[in-house]
Design an enzyme around this catalytic site. Structure first.
Site, PDB file in Angstrom:
ATOM      1  N   ALA A   1       0.792  -1.284   0.078  1.00  0.00           N
ATOM      2  CA  ALA A   1      -0.065   0.148  -0.003  1.00  0.00           C
ATOM      3  C   ALA A   1       0.884   1.145  -0.145  1.00  0.00           C
ATOM      4  O   ALA A   1       1.865   1.357   0.511  1.00  0.00           O
ATOM      5  CB  ALA A   1      -0.827  -0.017   1.253  1.00  0.00           C
ATOM      6  N   PRO A   2       0.319   2.115  -0.515  1.00  0.00           N
ATOM      7  CA  PRO A   2      -0.831   2.495  -1.318  1.00  0.00           C
ATOM      8  C   PRO A   2      -1.160   1.912  -2.642  1.00  0.00           C
ATOM      9  O   PRO A   2      -2.075   1.989  -3.196  1.00  0.00           O
ATOM     10  CB  PRO A   2      -1.351   4.117  -1.371  1.00  0.00           C
ATOM     11  N   GLY A   3       0.244   1.524  -3.294  1.00  0.00           N
ATOM     12  CA  GLY A   3      -0.076   0.462  -4.500  1.00  0.00           C
ATOM     13  C   GLY A   3       0.363   1.152  -5.857  1.00  0.00           C
ATOM     14  O   GLY A   3       0.324   0.561  -6.678  1.00  0.00           O
TER      15      GLY A   3
ATOM     16  N   LYS B   1       3.368   1.145  -6.643  1.00  0.00           N
ATOM     17  CA  LYS B   1       4.255   0.038  -7.548  1.00  0.00           C
ATOM     18  C   LYS B   1       3.577  -1.168  -7.880  1.00  0.00           C
ATOM     19  O   LYS B   1       3.891  -1.723  -9.033  1.00  0.00           O
ATOM     20  CB  LYS B   1       5.536  -0.328  -6.669  1.00  0.00           C
TER      21      LYS B   1
ATOM     22  N   GLU C   1      -0.391  -6.284   2.407  1.00  0.00           N
ATOM     23  CA  GLU C   1      -0.256  -5.152   3.076  1.00  0.00           C
ATOM     24  C   GLU C   1      -0.941  -5.286   4.492  1.00  0.00           C
ATOM     25  O   GLU C   1      -1.856  -5.828   4.554  1.00  0.00           O
ATOM     26  CB  GLU C   1      -0.953  -3.793   2.407  1.00  0.00           C
TER      27      GLU C   1
ATOM     28  N   ASP D   1       0.180  -9.493   7.671  1.00  0.00           N
ATOM     29  CA  ASP D   1       1.471  -9.415   7.932  1.00  0.00           C
ATOM     30  C   ASP D   1       2.349 -10.375   6.952  1.00  0.00           C
ATOM     31  O   ASP D   1       2.176 -11.428   7.141  1.00  0.00           O
ATOM     32  CB  ASP D   1       1.852  -9.760   9.087  1.00  0.00           C
TER      33      ASP D   1
ATOM     34  N   ASP E   1       9.124  -3.545  -1.184  1.00  0.00           N
ATOM     35  CA  ASP E   1       9.716  -2.016  -1.264  1.00  0.00           C
ATOM     36  C   ASP E   1       9.397  -1.852   0.154  1.00  0.00           C
ATOM     37  O   ASP E   1       8.215  -1.494   0.907  1.00  0.00           O
ATOM     38  CB  ASP E   1       8.450  -1.332  -1.915  1.00  0.00           C
TER      39      ASP E   1
ATOM     40  N   CYS F   1      12.840   4.189   0.703  1.00  0.00           N
ATOM     41  CA  CYS F   1      13.122   5.262   0.140  1.00  0.00           C
ATOM     42  C   CYS F   1      14.030   6.046   1.242  1.00  0.00           C
ATOM     43  O   CYS F   1      13.750   7.271   1.922  1.00  0.00           O
ATOM     44  CB  CYS F   1      11.621   6.367   0.075  1.00  0.00           C
TER      45      CYS F   1
END
Ligand code: SAM
Length: 286
Positions: free
Chosen positions: A111-113, A115, A133, A160, A176, A227
């Site tokens: 999420a939020p999706g 990728k 998610e 999870d 990610d 990130c």
């Protein structure tokens, strides 16, 4: 000196001030959703209104120097899911993953999706995607975005991902990972990052990475991204975990125009600047 400045100085020495200078407000960037729209048509429409500029490494990516996010999000293109507002750096991991029709792909923390939708678009909605998610509210956002972007071949699960059963196997996995966000700091979103927080992130990243490696087919591809530009969350974690799990890096090739930080050979660490947020991408196999 802030805690983040100290962490950057430890990792990058004299390059640290340059990284902090790149913590800037950036123009609106977006990805054209080829599941719903033609890239050239959308480009022409947006170019007239906002002087849109194409990105050399991705035909579907646009920079809109004259646009405001709010105004764009009220357009039909946005409401109909023909465009998705997404930072340039965050478009890199799915491109490195190279999802193909018929492949089983796990998006572990989805999420939020943005990728997940990009993976679907890159495969012409023909990859068999499983998206995990664990956060319920973010999961609702993921489902909304999948629907709006017209992604069909996806099984979305609110759970999870460290609890995934070990008997599953995937051709490709995107992790990610949840991270400190040290690459996404801007003047309007200042950092609340210190060593203890980074350590908590690393513990979760390690659990997720070990699970991802267990679920990857022999010869499959795992893309690990964050990130964050902090080495503890990126190359130091990989250096510790990959050999012990019988996995290795495959060099990330291309993307010559993307500004880079020095990083472990074969990995891509994006130097934050006026266009790109700080990011890290590694390609892994076992
Ligand atoms: N890939 C997403 C995208 O492009 O839109 C962004 C993912 S964000 C960096 C990390 C996500 O991981 C968050 O939504 C967080 O709730 C989720 N997360 C954290 N721990 C998780 C876990 N153990 N299992 C599944 N999801 C998890």
């Amino acid at each position: 000196m802030s805690a983040l400045s100290a962490l950057l100085a430890r990792d990058y020495g004299s390059l640290a001030p340059r990284i902090e200078a790149g913590f800037a407000e950036r123009p609106v960037t977006l990805r054209i959703n080829t599941l719903k729209a033609d890239a050239d048509e959308v480009f022409s429409a947006l170019q007239k209104r906002y002087s849109a500029v194409r990105v050399p490494w991705y035909a579907e990516a646009l920079v809109l120097p004259e646009a405001e996010e709010q105004e764009l999000s009220e357009t039909a293109l946005y409401r109909e899911g023909k465009i998705y507002l997404q930072s340039l750096s965050s478009m890199l991991p799915p491109l490195v993953l190279e999802p193909k029709a018929g492949e089983s792909v796990l998006d572990m923390t989805a999420a939020p999706g943005g990728k997940t939708c990009e993976i679907a678009a890159l495969s012409g909605d023909k990859a068999l995607i499983t998206a995990y998610e664990r956060d319920k509210i973010r999961f609702e956002r993921l489902k909304f975005n999948l629907e709006r972007q017209g992604v069909r071949r996806v099984t979305a699960i609110c759970r999870d991902a460290t609890q995934l059963e070990d008997f599953y196997r995937f051709d490709k996995i995107l992790l990610d990972a949840p991270c400190s966000g040290s690459g996404t700091v801007t003047p309007s979103a200042p950092a609340r990052i210190d060593g203890a927080y980074v350590e908590r992130c690393v513990r979760l990243q390690e659990k997720l990475l070990k699970k991802a490696l267990r679920l990857l087919k022999i010869g499959g591809t795992l893309v690990y991204s964050t990130c964050s530009v902090l080495k503890a969350e990126n190359e130091e974690l990989l250096r510790r975990v990959l050999p012990a799990e019988g996995a290795r890096l495959i060099p990330v090739e291309g993307f010559a125009e993307v500004p880079r930080l020095p990083s472990a050979e074969g990995t891509l660490a994006v130097l934050p600047d006026a266009l790109y947020e700080g990011f890290f991408v590694a390609k892994i196999t076992k």
